[in-house]
Each structure stands twice: as structure tokens, then as C-alpha cells.
Design an enzyme around this catalytic site. Structure first.
Site, PDB file in Angstrom:
ATOM      1  N   CYS A 135      46.384  24.166  39.398  1.00  0.00           N
ATOM      2  CA  CYS A 135      45.685  24.937  40.632  1.00  0.00           C
ATOM      3  C   CYS A 135      44.230  24.831  40.513  1.00  0.00           C
ATOM      4  CB  CYS A 135      45.544  26.504  40.438  1.00  0.00           C
ATOM      5  SG  CYS A 135      44.738  27.414  41.435  1.00  0.00           S
ATOM      6  N   CYS A 138      41.641  27.485  40.731  1.00  0.00           N
ATOM      7  CA  CYS A 138      41.487  28.290  39.607  1.00  0.00           C
ATOM      8  C   CYS A 138      40.556  27.508  38.702  1.00  0.00           C
ATOM      9  CB  CYS A 138      42.775  28.631  39.046  1.00  0.00           C
ATOM     10  SG  CYS A 138      44.107  29.058  39.799  1.00  0.00           S
ATOM     11  N   ASP A 139      40.756  26.195  38.440  1.00  0.00           N
ATOM     12  CA  ASP A 139      40.407  25.597  37.380  1.00  0.00           C
ATOM     13  C   ASP A 139      39.409  24.551  37.654  1.00  0.00           C
ATOM     14  OD1 ASP A 139      41.956  27.332  35.584  1.00  0.00           O
ATOM     15  OD2 ASP A 139      43.629  25.795  35.852  1.00  0.00           O
TER      16      ASP A 139
END
Ligand code: NDP
Length: 312
Positions: A135, A138-139
Site C-alpha cells: 500500500c 499507507c507507507d
């Protein structure tokens, strides 16, 4: 005798827990089964910095524990167990847990999520949370000014590569075919982005690094006479080879799209079966964010309340 509940929630990601918070505050005494991965996909990420209300960020595990605590506080009955069979068309609906227990439910909220596909390399597990991610939204932030690789050649991979190119110093795309499968517009954006280098006809053999990912072993034109093995130095390895919604057990009864996502009436969590609602990633091939999942979990609980009121 079978147990009877008025609201059964299946799955324990942000959608399931948010549905449980709303349903329990509406005195619906919801029962929630956590499923195979309690807390859902977020428990596999590290820090979450884009969930509103956490100005200093929060770990995936902590966020899910907080949501669970909040649902429990209002009386949601959260249980360990996985749905192994479902008869959604009967009245009440009959849900089998772990192949044994049958729960009868007036309404069901399905929030079983989706699972990112991985290549199946042992190194993906070895470096989970240490440079391997599925992701970028997300990261990606943790890879500012670093070098990353994105695996895949579809729209998701292109989108993630473009997103990461805004943060990282360089982005490799590892594409197994000699072309991108993505839409033309996404292909153009990738090919004209100076920070992105597409490695066509390449597969990943493994990852290496002491305390995290430091590089990947690749092979070009695997199995051909001119096969070539080489390494790239990277700090992050992002999988973008698709997601699989967790809908197998419901697939015979619910309308699904061609990938397997539950089809809902646009703008609502209603499925093709009355009293059955879908929330979160299991019905969302587009946004797939914790906050959007939580939002649809709220919608599903409100719809459950309305559905039950209308039938009182
Ligand atoms: P896709 O299935 O479209 O693409 C998956 C990509 O991963 C393909 O390039 C595929 O290669 C590659 N891949 C699959 N398995 C492996 C493997 N084992 N090793 C290496 N590569 C692999 O998935 P997406 O998630 O990209 O998209 C899903 C759907 O969502 C699509 O319909 C897409 O158009 C849509 N979407 C739309 C967006 C938008 O419009 N903005 C954004 C994101 C998704 P190969 O081509 O060789 O099969």
C-alpha cells in the site's frame, strides 16, 4: 438450538468495528465475528498517519485495538470465529461459524475486506514491515528521497508508482510483460515521469538486506536464451499486483463484479439481498482506505437500523 441475533457483523477491520460502534449505540446488540485476521489488513502495516484524529500517527494494531475497545464499550459482542457457510436468502439469514455453530440473523453486515496479492516469495514474509508493503498510500511517506520498486503493470501499479515518485528519489516498476496493462492515460503518465524507470519483462527472484530491504534480485526474460539476472538497490518493495476481495463464501448468493467485489447500490451499502449490507474494502475496488471503510461501516449500521424499524 441456534442462536438468534438481530445484527451480525462479519469481519473486524475499520468497517466492521465502526458498524459495531454504531449498531451497539443504536441498541441493536450486534455480534461481530473477527475472521481469520483479527483487526484486518491494517494490522499488517506499521504507522498510520492519514487516519483523521491522530495528529501524531498511530500504529495499525493500536488503531484497531482502539476501535475494538470503543465497540465493546457500547456492548458489541466481539467473538473469535470465521464464517464457513452462509444462507443469506433465508429468513432469518443463517450463518455458520467454523463449520459448527449456526447463528440466525435478521440482518448481516459483510465487512470481510480484501487481501493484497503477493508474489509468494519467502522474502516477502521475511521483510514484512521492513521494506515490503502492498500500500503506497499507507507507507509511501516513509520512503521520502529513497529508492523504491513497484511490482505490477496495471492501473494500481501505475498509480502507486506516480504517487511514490512524488516522495521518493527514484521508482522502479517491475513489469513481467513487455508492456503495461494499465489504461493509456496512466501509461503515458508513467512513461513521461522522469523519476520512474520501467523494467519490462522482469520478475523478482528475491530480496536482500541486513536490517530491512536493501535490494532485489531480478531476472529479465526468464527462461529465454538471453535471460539476464541482475540486482537493483532499493529501500522499499511495493506489491501492486491486485487485490482479492474476501467474498468466496458468499459468491453463490451475492452479486459480485468480475473480480469478486460485492456490488452495492451506488452510494449505499445495500446488496442485491434485502437485509444484507456490505461495507469496506469487500465492496470497494477504488478507494480502499481505512477511513472510507469506516465511513461505509457507519452507513451499513444506519441502514440496518432503518431496515429493522421498517419491519417492526
Ligand atoms: P490488474 O489485474 O489490472 O493488474 C495487475 C498487474 O499485476 C498486471 O500488470 C499483472 O501482470 C501484474 N501481476 C499479476 N500477478 C503478477 C505476478 N505474480 N508477478 C508479476 N506481476 C503480476 O490489477 P490492478 O490492481 O492494477 O487493477 C484492478 C482493477 O482496478 C483494474 O480494472 C483497474 O483498471 C482498476 N483500477 C483503476 C484505477 C483508476 O482508474 N484510476 C486505479 C486502480 C485500479 P500481467 O499484465 O502480466 O497480467
Amino acid at each position: 438450538m441456534n442462536e438468534k441475533v438481530c445484527c451480525l457483523i462479519i469481519g473486524s477491520g475499520p468497517a466492521g468495528y465502526t458498524a459495531a460502534i454504531y449498531a451497539s449505540r443504536a441498541n441493536l446488540n450486534p455480534v461481530l465475528y473477527e475472521g481469520i485476521q483479527p483487526g484486518g489488513q491494517l494490522t499488517t502495516t506499521t504507522d498510520i498517519e492519514n487516519f483523521p484524529g491522530y495528529p501524531d500517527g498511530v500504529t495499525g494494531t493500536e488503531l484497531m485495538e482502539n476501535l475494538k475497545k470503543q465497540a465493546t464499550r457500547f456492548g458489541a459482542d466481539i467473538r473469535t470465529g470465521t464464517v464457513t457457510a452462509a444462507d443469506l436468502k433465508s429468513t432469518p439469514k443463517r450463518i455458520t461459524i467454523d463449520g459448527e455453530k449456526v447463528v440466525e440473523a435478521d440482518t448481516v453486515i459483510i465487512s470481510t475486506g480484501a487481501s493484497a496479492k503477493y508474489l509468494g516469495l519467502p522474502d516477502e514474509t521475511k521483510y514484512a514491515g521492513m521494506g515490503v508493503s502492498a500500500c503506497a498510500t499507507c507507507d509511501g511517506f516513509f520512503y521520502r528521497k529513497k529508492v523504491v520498486a513497484v511490482v505490477g503493470g496495471g492501473d494500481t501499479a501505475c498509480e502507486e508508482a506516480i504517487y511514490l515518485a512524488n516522495l521518493a528519489s527514484k521508482v522502479y516498476m517491475i513489469v513481467r510483460k513487455p508492456f503495461l496493462r494499465a489504461s493509456k492515460v496512466m501509461q503515458d503518465r508513467v512513461m513521461t515521469n522522469e523519476k520512474i524507470e520501467v523494467l519490462f519483462e522482469c520478475n523478482t527472484l528475491g530480496l536482500f538486506g541486513e536490517n530491512g530491504v536493501e535490494g532485489a534480485h531480478l531476472v529479465r526474460r526468464q527462461g529465454e536464451a538471453d535471460e539476464e539476472k541482475f540486482d537493483i538497490a532499493i529501500d522499499g518493495f511495493f506489491l501492486a499486483i491486485g487485490h482479492q476481495p474476501n467474498t468466496g463464501v458468499f459468491s453463490e448468493q451475492l452479486e459480485l463484479d468480475e473480480v469478486g467485489y460485492i456490488k452495492t447500490i451506488p452510494g449505499t451499502p445495500k446488496t442485491n439481498i434485502e437485509g444484507v449490507f456490505a461495507a469496506g474494502d469487500v465492496a470497494d475496488p477504488v478507494y480502499r482506505q481505512a477511513i472510507t471503510a469506516a465511513g461505509t461501516g457507519c452507513q451499513a449500521a444506519i441502514e440496518v437500523e432503518r431496515y429493522l424499524l421498517e419491519r417492526k
